[in-house]
Design a protein around this motif. Structure first.
Motif, PDB file in Angstrom:
ATOM      1  N   CYS A 238      46.553  76.836  19.567  1.00  0.00           N
ATOM      2  CA  CYS A 238      47.438  76.348  18.493  1.00  0.00           C
ATOM      3  C   CYS A 238      46.746  76.677  17.179  1.00  0.00           C
ATOM      4  CB  CYS A 238      47.681  74.842  18.608  1.00  0.00           C
ATOM      5  SG  CYS A 238      48.775  74.183  17.338  1.00  0.00           S
ATOM      6  N   PRO A 239      46.931  77.906  16.690  1.00  0.00           N
ATOM      7  CA  PRO A 239      46.182  78.343  15.515  1.00  0.00           C
ATOM      8  C   PRO A 239      46.748  77.904  14.181  1.00  0.00           C
ATOM      9  CG  PRO A 239      47.517  80.138  16.335  1.00  0.00           C
ATOM     10  CD  PRO A 239      47.715  78.996  17.284  1.00  0.00           C
ATOM     11  N   SER A 240      47.867  77.142  14.184  1.00  0.00           N
ATOM     12  CA  SER A 240      48.519  76.797  12.931  1.00  0.00           C
ATOM     13  C   SER A 240      48.773  75.299  12.845  1.00  0.00           C
ATOM     14  CB  SER A 240      49.850  77.551  12.814  1.00  0.00           C
ATOM     15  OG  SER A 240      50.559  77.161  11.667  1.00  0.00           O
ATOM     16  N   LEU A 241      48.443  74.704  11.706  1.00  0.00           N
ATOM     17  CA  LEU A 241      48.651  73.268  11.510  1.00  0.00           C
ATOM     18  C   LEU A 241      50.107  72.868  11.641  1.00  0.00           C
ATOM     19  CD1 LEU A 241      46.312  72.261   8.532  1.00  0.00           C
ATOM     20  CD2 LEU A 241      46.322  71.283  10.833  1.00  0.00           C
ATOM     21  N   ASP A 242      51.019  73.718  11.211  1.00  0.00           N
ATOM     22  CA  ASP A 242      52.424  73.333  11.238  1.00  0.00           C
ATOM     23  C   ASP A 242      53.007  73.308  12.646  1.00  0.00           C
ATOM     24  OD1 ASP A 242      52.686  76.031  11.786  1.00  0.00           O
ATOM     25  OD2 ASP A 242      53.714  76.519   9.912  1.00  0.00           O
ATOM     26  N   ALA A 243      52.195  73.681  13.633  1.00  0.00           N
ATOM     27  CA  ALA A 243      52.616  73.594  15.031  1.00  0.00           C
ATOM     28  C   ALA A 243      51.811  72.556  15.805  1.00  0.00           C
ATOM     29  CB  ALA A 243      52.480  74.955  15.712  1.00  0.00           C
ATOM     30  N   ALA A 244      50.926  71.839  15.128  1.00  0.00           N
ATOM     31  CA  ALA A 244      49.942  70.991  15.805  1.00  0.00           C
ATOM     32  C   ALA A 244      50.413  69.557  15.988  1.00  0.00           C
ATOM     33  CB  ALA A 244      48.639  70.992  15.016  1.00  0.00           C
ATOM     34  N   THR A 245      50.011  68.977  17.112  1.00  0.00           N
ATOM     35  CA  THR A 245      50.134  67.544  17.348  1.00  0.00           C
ATOM     36  C   THR A 245      48.805  66.895  16.996  1.00  0.00           C
ATOM     37  OG1 THR A 245      51.757  67.830  19.107  1.00  0.00           O
ATOM     38  CG2 THR A 245      50.560  65.748  19.060  1.00  0.00           C
ATOM     39  N   LEU A 246      48.846  65.979  16.048  1.00  0.00           N
ATOM     40  CA  LEU A 246      47.671  65.301  15.508  1.00  0.00           C
ATOM     41  C   LEU A 246      47.662  63.855  15.984  1.00  0.00           C
ATOM     42  CD1 LEU A 246      45.329  64.824  13.399  1.00  0.00           C
ATOM     43  CD2 LEU A 246      47.168  64.439  11.713  1.00  0.00           C
ATOM     44  N   CYS A 247      46.487  63.362  16.364  1.00  0.00           N
ATOM     45  CA  CYS A 247      46.367  61.971  16.805  1.00  0.00           C
ATOM     46  C   CYS A 247      45.220  61.265  16.082  1.00  0.00           C
ATOM     47  CB  CYS A 247      46.108  61.901  18.308  1.00  0.00           C
ATOM     48  SG  CYS A 247      47.572  62.197  19.303  1.00  0.00           S
ATOM     49  N   ALA A 248      45.403  59.973  15.908  1.00  0.00           N
ATOM     50  CA  ALA A 248      44.348  59.068  15.438  1.00  0.00           C
ATOM     51  C   ALA A 248      44.630  57.717  16.077  1.00  0.00           C
ATOM     52  CB  ALA A 248      44.353  58.946  13.921  1.00  0.00           C
ATOM     53  N   THR A 249      43.579  56.957  16.332  1.00  0.00           N
ATOM     54  CA  THR A 249      43.783  55.664  16.980  1.00  0.00           C
ATOM     55  C   THR A 249      44.607  54.728  16.117  1.00  0.00           C
ATOM     56  OG1 THR A 249      41.770  55.856  18.306  1.00  0.00           O
ATOM     57  CG2 THR A 249      42.590  53.639  17.891  1.00  0.00           C
ATOM     58  N   SER A 250      44.355  54.712  14.809  1.00  0.00           N
ATOM     59  CA  SER A 250      45.098  53.825  13.915  1.00  0.00           C
ATOM     60  C   SER A 250      45.014  54.346  12.489  1.00  0.00           C
ATOM     61  CB  SER A 250      44.521  52.407  13.970  1.00  0.00           C
ATOM     62  OG  SER A 250      45.023  51.609  12.923  1.00  0.00           O
ATOM     63  N   PRO A 251      46.087  54.248  11.716  1.00  0.00           N
ATOM     64  CA  PRO A 251      45.988  54.629  10.300  1.00  0.00           C
ATOM     65  C   PRO A 251      45.051  53.703   9.536  1.00  0.00           C
ATOM     66  CG  PRO A 251      48.105  53.597  10.743  1.00  0.00           C
ATOM     67  CD  PRO A 251      47.453  53.823  12.072  1.00  0.00           C
ATOM     68  N   GLY A 252      44.824  52.500  10.071  1.00  0.00           N
ATOM     69  CA  GLY A 252      43.936  51.556   9.413  1.00  0.00           C
ATOM     70  C   GLY A 252      42.468  51.896   9.511  1.00  0.00           C
ATOM     71  N   MET A 253      42.112  52.889  10.327  1.00  0.00           N
ATOM     72  CA  MET A 253      40.694  53.232  10.463  1.00  0.00           C
ATOM     73  C   MET A 253      40.189  54.039   9.265  1.00  0.00           C
ATOM     74  SD  MET A 253      40.999  56.130  13.489  1.00  0.00           S
ATOM     75  CE  MET A 253      39.514  55.505  14.224  1.00  0.00           C
ATOM     76  N   PHE A 254      41.102  54.518   8.429  1.00  0.00           N
ATOM     77  CA  PHE A 254      40.701  55.271   7.239  1.00  0.00           C
ATOM     78  C   PHE A 254      40.578  54.288   6.079  1.00  0.00           C
ATOM     79  CE2 PHE A 254      43.251  57.965  10.043  1.00  0.00           C
ATOM     80  CZ  PHE A 254      42.268  58.881  10.405  1.00  0.00           C
ATOM     81  N   ALA A 255      39.502  53.508   6.118  1.00  0.00           N
ATOM     82  CA  ALA A 255      39.358  52.348   5.232  1.00  0.00           C
ATOM     83  C   ALA A 255      39.054  52.737   3.794  1.00  0.00           C
ATOM     84  CB  ALA A 255      38.273  51.416   5.762  1.00  0.00           C
ATOM     85  N   GLN A 256      38.332  53.833   3.594  1.00  0.00           N
ATOM     86  CA  GLN A 256      37.981  54.246   2.248  1.00  0.00           C
ATOM     87  C   GLN A 256      39.100  55.096   1.655  1.00  0.00           C
ATOM     88  OE1 GLN A 256      34.027  55.907   1.911  1.00  0.00           O
ATOM     89  NE2 GLN A 256      33.301  54.715   3.672  1.00  0.00           N
ATOM     90  N   ALA A 257      39.266  54.994   0.349  1.00  0.00           N
ATOM     91  CA  ALA A 257      40.374  55.680  -0.309  1.00  0.00           C
ATOM     92  C   ALA A 257      40.325  57.181  -0.078  1.00  0.00           C
ATOM     93  CB  ALA A 257      40.352  55.380  -1.813  1.00  0.00           C
TER      94      ALA A 257
END
Length: 279
Positions: A166-185
């Motif tokens: 999957c060489p292109s971001l516009d075709a990618a499936t992105l995961c993160a456990t929680s949006p709240g884990m990005f605590a710093q601005a």
């Protein structure tokens, strides 16, 4: 996973001193077995939940699972170091150090959700060379070791794990456990840049996301606020399946990393994602 989009597994070259023996790989699986047995024993039972100083939850299952793994290490390799989430660190300066997260995703565990895992890593001279992602409730396991192809096992048997192209971001499936884990601005802003370029963004999953990436079902995992025991086991699993995993600056992950992790199944995709999150 094997289809037209699968990437051939390609572990990066290793020095012989960094290549775990068959006996160490077997030991890592034995440790994961001990963690799985304890977690399954307590899963969906009325366990007491305590809060750590950082407000994260912990249960008797976390503590017992790590204790069981530590006993095995002390019996088999008392010269090895241990870094554990629940019971601290011993022999941190040893050449070989086991890094243990007995239940990764305790919030999932106490909520009755099956997407918690057990993480076992062996670190040689600060470099993760052996990792196990075990999912006790759904009985799936990934085993990665330096110089070897990552293996995936479930009730149907064992097979090589392969990331997908999957060489292109516009075709990618992105995961993160929680949006709240990005605590710093700046973390939140960086993840938002990445999210806006991805085709699909999903939340939840904890360590299972990295196994699914190694198996070719996901393309990117981007997270922050992670501890050493959260990511050490992931490195050999991802690399042995043909993927790339670093911090947000593209540096190798190790004991002094800042807890920001970026994993991709396709090296070209990783490079594009780094452009969005690097600060």
């Amino acid at each position: 996973m094997s289809d037209a989009n699968a990437r051939p597994p390609a572990a990066r070259p290793q020095d012989s001193t960094d290549t775990p023996s068959d006996a160490l790989v077997a030991l890592a699986e034995r440790l994961a077995d001990a963690g799985r047995q304890t977690a399954r024993h307590h899963f969906r039972t009325p366990v007491a939940v305590d809060d750590k100083p950082d407000a994260s939850p912990v249960t008797v299952a976390d503590r017992e699972a790590e204790s069981a793994m530590r006993r095995i290490i002390e019996e088999t390799h008392p010269e090895h170091g241990i870094v554990g989430e629940e019971h601290g660190t011993v022999r941190a300066g040893a050449e070989n150090v086991w890094v243990l997260d007995p239940i990764d995703g305790t919030k999932q565990f106490i909520s009755g959700k099956p997407t918690f895992g057990c993480l076992v890593a062996l670190v040689h001279r600060d470099r993760p060379v052996l990792g196990v992602i075990d999912m006790p409730a759904i009985q799936e396991r990934w085993v990665g070791a330096a110089g070897r192809t990552t293996l995936f096992a479930d009730a149907h048997g064992e097979m090589p794990a392969q990331t997908r192209a999957c060489p292109s971001l516009d075709a990618a499936t992105l995961c993160a456990t929680s949006p709240g884990m990005f605590a710093q601005a700046e973390e939140n802003a960086a993840f938002e840049r990445l999210r806006q370029h991805a085709k699909l963004t999903l939340y939840g999953g904890d360590c299972h996301n990295y196994g699914l990436l190694a198996a070719g079902y996901l393309d990117l995992v981007c997270e922050a606020g992670m501890s050493y025991y959260d990511f050490a086991a992931l490195v050999p699993v991802i690399e042995g399946a043909g993927g790339v995993i670093t911090d947000w600056q593209g540096r190798p992950l190790g004991p002094d990393s800042d807890g920001r992790v970026l994993a991709a199944g396709d090296p070209a995709l990783h490079a594009q994602a780094l452009e969005q999150v690097a600060t």
